[in-house]
Design a protein around this motif. Structure first.
Motif, PDB file in Angstrom:
ATOM      1  N   MET A 103      -2.281   6.790   9.331  1.00 52.08           N
ATOM      2  CA  MET A 103      -1.620   8.023   8.926  1.00 52.08           C
ATOM      3  C   MET A 103      -1.851   8.299   7.443  1.00 52.08           C
ATOM      4  O   MET A 103      -2.042   9.459   7.040  1.00 52.08           O
ATOM      5  CB  MET A 103      -0.117   7.909   9.219  1.00 52.08           C
ATOM      6  CG  MET A 103       0.678   9.167   8.948  1.00 52.08           C
ATOM      7  SD  MET A 103       2.448   8.890   9.271  1.00 52.08           S
ATOM      8  CE  MET A 103       2.422   8.671  11.042  1.00 52.08           C
ATOM      9  N   CYS A 104      -1.852   7.262   6.628  1.00 51.03           N
ATOM     10  CA  CYS A 104      -2.077   7.432   5.186  1.00 51.03           C
ATOM     11  C   CYS A 104      -3.457   8.028   4.914  1.00 51.03           C
ATOM     12  O   CYS A 104      -3.606   8.881   4.024  1.00 51.03           O
ATOM     13  CB  CYS A 104      -1.950   6.086   4.471  1.00 51.03           C
ATOM     14  SG  CYS A 104      -0.278   5.438   4.400  1.00 51.03           S
ATOM     15  N   VAL A 105      -4.446   7.581   5.672  1.00 54.27           N
ATOM     16  CA  VAL A 105      -5.811   8.089   5.490  1.00 54.27           C
ATOM     17  C   VAL A 105      -5.853   9.580   5.796  1.00 54.27           C
ATOM     18  O   VAL A 105      -6.408  10.383   5.026  1.00 54.27           O
ATOM     19  CB  VAL A 105      -6.799   7.321   6.396  1.00 54.27           C
ATOM     20  CG1 VAL A 105      -8.205   7.904   6.267  1.00 54.27           C
ATOM     21  CG2 VAL A 105      -6.807   5.841   6.033  1.00 54.27           C
ATOM     22  N   GLY A 106      -5.271   9.979   6.925  1.00 48.57           N
ATOM     23  CA  GLY A 106      -5.259  11.389   7.299  1.00 48.57           C
ATOM     24  C   GLY A 106      -4.479  12.241   6.308  1.00 48.57           C
ATOM     25  O   GLY A 106      -4.862  13.377   6.006  1.00 48.57           O
ATOM     26  N   PRO A 114      -6.183  15.272  11.743  1.00 49.23           N
ATOM     27  CA  PRO A 114      -7.365  15.334  10.874  1.00 49.23           C
ATOM     28  C   PRO A 114      -8.452  14.336  11.246  1.00 49.23           C
ATOM     29  O   PRO A 114      -9.627  14.562  10.973  1.00 49.23           O
ATOM     30  CB  PRO A 114      -6.792  15.019   9.485  1.00 49.23           C
ATOM     31  CG  PRO A 114      -5.357  15.340   9.575  1.00 49.23           C
ATOM     32  CD  PRO A 114      -4.956  15.018  10.971  1.00 49.23           C
ATOM     33  N   LEU A 115      -8.057  13.226  11.866  1.00 48.50           N
ATOM     34  CA  LEU A 115      -9.021  12.180  12.204  1.00 48.50           C
ATOM     35  C   LEU A 115      -9.494  12.263  13.651  1.00 48.50           C
ATOM     36  O   LEU A 115     -10.633  11.918  13.957  1.00 48.50           O
ATOM     37  CB  LEU A 115      -8.396  10.800  11.948  1.00 48.50           C
ATOM     38  CG  LEU A 115      -7.890  10.547  10.521  1.00 48.50           C
ATOM     39  CD1 LEU A 115      -7.208   9.194  10.434  1.00 48.50           C
ATOM     40  CD2 LEU A 115      -9.045  10.624   9.534  1.00 48.50           C
ATOM     41  N   LEU A 116      -8.622  12.719  14.554  1.00 47.48           N
ATOM     42  CA  LEU A 116      -8.949  12.689  15.985  1.00 47.48           C
ATOM     43  C   LEU A 116      -9.121  14.073  16.600  1.00 47.48           C
ATOM     44  O   LEU A 116      -9.613  14.185  17.721  1.00 47.48           O
ATOM     45  CB  LEU A 116      -7.855  11.933  16.750  1.00 47.48           C
ATOM     46  CG  LEU A 116      -7.655  10.463  16.344  1.00 47.48           C
ATOM     47  CD1 LEU A 116      -6.513   9.850  17.142  1.00 47.48           C
ATOM     48  CD2 LEU A 116      -8.926   9.655  16.539  1.00 47.48           C
ATOM     49  N   GLY A 117      -8.697  15.120  15.908  1.00 50.17           N
ATOM     50  CA  GLY A 117      -8.860  16.462  16.443  1.00 50.17           C
ATOM     51  C   GLY A 117      -8.142  16.653  17.763  1.00 50.17           C
ATOM     52  O   GLY A 117      -6.994  16.223  17.955  1.00 50.17           O
ATOM     53  N   ALA A 153       8.927   7.398   3.287  1.00 49.76           N
ATOM     54  CA  ALA A 153       8.319   8.518   2.578  1.00 49.76           C
ATOM     55  C   ALA A 153       6.944   8.857   3.128  1.00 49.76           C
ATOM     56  O   ALA A 153       6.592  10.039   3.270  1.00 49.76           O
ATOM     57  CB  ALA A 153       8.224   8.198   1.083  1.00 49.76           C
ATOM     58  N   VAL A 154       6.141   7.852   3.443  1.00 43.34           N
ATOM     59  CA  VAL A 154       4.794   8.084   3.980  1.00 43.34           C
ATOM     60  C   VAL A 154       4.872   8.843   5.294  1.00 43.34           C
ATOM     61  O   VAL A 154       4.151   9.827   5.522  1.00 43.34           O
ATOM     62  CB  VAL A 154       4.054   6.744   4.159  1.00 43.34           C
ATOM     63  CG1 VAL A 154       2.830   6.919   5.046  1.00 43.34           C
ATOM     64  CG2 VAL A 154       3.634   6.177   2.809  1.00 43.34           C
ATOM     65  N   ILE A 165       0.839  -1.208   0.000  1.00 41.31           N
ATOM     66  CA  ILE A 165       0.000   0.000   0.000  1.00 41.31           C
ATOM     67  C   ILE A 165       0.868   1.251   0.000  1.00 41.31           C
ATOM     68  O   ILE A 165       0.600   2.217  -0.727  1.00 41.31           O
ATOM     69  CB  ILE A 165      -0.953  -0.012   1.218  1.00 41.31           C
ATOM     70  CG1 ILE A 165      -2.057  -1.058   1.017  1.00 41.31           C
ATOM     71  CG2 ILE A 165      -1.572   1.378   1.434  1.00 41.31           C
ATOM     72  CD1 ILE A 165      -2.952  -1.239   2.230  1.00 41.31           C
ATOM     73  N   PHE A 166       1.925   1.251   0.799  1.00 50.36           N
ATOM     74  CA  PHE A 166       2.785   2.433   0.887  1.00 50.36           C
ATOM     75  C   PHE A 166       3.442   2.735  -0.461  1.00 50.36           C
ATOM     76  O   PHE A 166       3.532   3.896  -0.871  1.00 50.36           O
ATOM     77  CB  PHE A 166       3.852   2.236   1.966  1.00 50.36           C
ATOM     78  CG  PHE A 166       3.304   1.990   3.343  1.00 50.36           C
ATOM     79  CD1 PHE A 166       2.131   2.602   3.759  1.00 50.36           C
ATOM     80  CD2 PHE A 166       3.940   1.136   4.229  1.00 50.36           C
ATOM     81  CE1 PHE A 166       1.610   2.375   5.037  1.00 50.36           C
ATOM     82  CE2 PHE A 166       3.438   0.907   5.499  1.00 50.36           C
ATOM     83  CZ  PHE A 166       2.271   1.518   5.905  1.00 50.36           C
TER      84      PHE A 166
END
Length: 524
Positions: free
Chosen positions: A503-506, A194-197, A169-170, A74-75
């Protein structure tokens, strides 16, 4: 969308100033206590620590091999997609930001921190190990055959090519974007904002940062400890310097002392300087091996290595129905867990020096260029080693005895052996220095709540602690204590795999928001 003036996170928020140190509470004290506790346990019960942590590492590798392999794929795909999408035009630090370091110095720093030291040993040892069936063969290729040689060099490139650099890199891109485009602290927790504020300010964020500190310092101390034994072995092989505990401790003291000077001087006066020295010596050694080993053989080797990598990358990326289980778990999955456990350190350091680069430029420099450099390096050193092994020349004809000696055994059959081997030892030591000082800067940033200008004394504290941990464990527990430390670091690769996937999602979510705000192409 998070703006620079949002109060969710700010560098140095919740910091305490004690004894000249500016540390984040509770990340600094809990990290220090956990490190102290582990050292005591590993020294008092080295056998038990080694057994228990090796079991934890084995559990992660054997039961979650599928997760490591899927995540690694995926990375790579994500990084390649981001290079070609309009998202790649986003600049780290905003449209007006400009790079702080020259292209050459920037690449030298990220490569030296990433895996320069590993290539010194494994570019020679690994293909020969696979070819001679030292610990299994990739995809059950027949050892000692042309097919086995192709699988050996292809698998070695697989372990040091796109996949590990995509992991770095990710992490590096995520941290750089949230630090420079959102004004958040340069710590791992920022990538989850971005996901947890605001919840990243709580115990989830503390836990992520503490794990990052532990994985970084344990990985660096392990590398330094084992590296000291390898360097001492090289000195003994070349110059009959006694390979004793005293020699190994002396190497740790020298490396740590120079690293202290480097971190005291900061990035420009320390890390950048030694990284540039690294690359000059490495380039000189590479050119020497190419020109003296056989330039024609190198050209053929470069072509063969490229084809072997392309031929084997898909079957080696597969995790279903593998028949080479022993090799697959002992090498590939171990490597993936190790790279992931190192990703907070390497990724954060790369982010630290990458302000002003576009996403596309960042990914090409962190993913594609190092892979090409590794291809050239592997073709020269690994190609020469395989050629010697196939021709029955020297010690490598019988396979791998000690990994630390493989490089010197290969250079022994080229001209000017003493000079080139001495260069190799210097290069190894300077790589250790750059790893230590860049790691100290990373830990310093995490434990200071994301600040990049914490007191110099704090950098010195962490750089010293790395050397002390390596020296104490080597003195008190030897290979068993260092093995326990390494097993513990690798075991952290399992939780960090999940961290990186989230982390990738955010990252994608925030990049798309940035794309909309800047009007960079159409957003689906």
């Amino acid at each position: 969308m998070i703006h620079d003036d949002d109060p969710i996170l700010a560098p140095g928020q919740d910091n305490k100033q004690i004894l000249g140190l500016d540390f984040h509470n509770p990340v600094f004290p809990l990290s220090a206590l956990a490190i102290l506790g582990f050292i005591i346990y590993a020294l008092v019960y080295p056998d038990a620590a080694n057994t228990q942590l090796t079991a934890a590492r084995g559990f992660a590798i054997e039961h979650f091999d599928w997760l490591f392999m899927i995540a690694g794929n995926i990375f790579v795909i994500l990084c390649l997609v981001l290079i070609v999408l309009p998202l790649g035009r986003i600049r780290l630090g905003g449209p007006d930001a400009r790079p702080e370091h020259s292209l050459v110095s920037w690449f030298s720093m990220l490569f030296a921190a990433g895996m320069g030291i590993g290539l010194m040993f494994w570019s020679v040892a690994e293909p020969v190990a696979y070819y001679t069936d030292w610990y299994g063969t990739p995809l059950n290729a027949a050892a000692g055959t042309p097919e086995g040689a192709s699988a050996a060099i292809g698998a070695t490139m697989f372990h040091w090519g796109l996949h590990p650099w995509a992991i770095y890199a990710v992490v590096g891109l995520s941290l750089a974007f949230f630090a420079y485009n959102r004004g958040l602290p340069l710590t791992l927790r920022s990538a989850f904002t971005p996901l947890l504020g605001d919840r990243v300010r709580g115990w989830f964020g503390h836990l992520v940062d503490i794990l990052a500190v532990l994985a970084t310092i344990f990985g660096l101390a392990t590398s330094l400890g084992f590296g000291a034994t390898q360097a001492a072995g090289g000195l003994n092989y070349l110059f009959d310097v006694p390979n004793t505990l005293g020699t190994q401790i002396a190497i740790i003291v020298v490396v740590t002392s120079v690293a202290l000077l480097s971190v005291w001087r900061g990035i420009d006066g320390g890390v950048k300087l030694f990284s540039n020295i690294n690359m000059v010596i490495a380039l000189a050694l590479l050119l020497f091996v190419i020109l003296t080993g056989s330039t024609l053989m190198f050209v053929h080797g470069l072509w063969d290595t490229s084809l072997a990598y392309l031929d084997h990358i898909l079957p080696l990326s597969n995790w279903i129905g593998r028949q080479d289980t022993t090799w697959y778990h002992g090498w590939t999955v171990f490597y993936w867990a190790w790279w992931i456990s190192w990703s907070p350190f390497v990724g954060m350091f790369i982010a630290r020096v990458s302000r002003g680069r576009t996403v596309r430029e960042f990914l090409m420099a962190v993913l594609l260029v190092p892979t090409l450099v590794t291809l050239v390096w592997m073709s020269a050193f690994g190609g020469n080693a395989l050629a010697q092994s196939q021709a029955g020349i020297g010690a490598l004809a019988d396979g791998i005895g000690e990994v630390s000696l493989a490089m010197f055994q290969m250079l022994e059959h080229l001209p000017l052996t003493t000079l080139t081997s001495s260069m190799a030892i210097v290069l190894v030591l300077v790589f250790f220095i750059t790893s230590s000082d860049s790691g100290s800067l990373v830990i310093d940033s995490i434990t200071a709540g994301g600040k990049v200008d914490a007191p110099r004394s704090q950098r010195v504290f962490w750089a010293t602690l790395e050397g002390v941990i390596a020296g104490i464990l080597l003195y008190g527990g030897g290979d068993k204590a260092l093995g326990a430390l390494q097993a513990g670091a690798v075991a952290t690769g399992l939780p960090f795999t999940l961290v990186l996937l989230v982390m990738c999602v955010g990252l994608v979510k925030s990049l798309r928001e940035e794309q909309r705000a800047l009007g960079l192409g159409k957003v689906a």
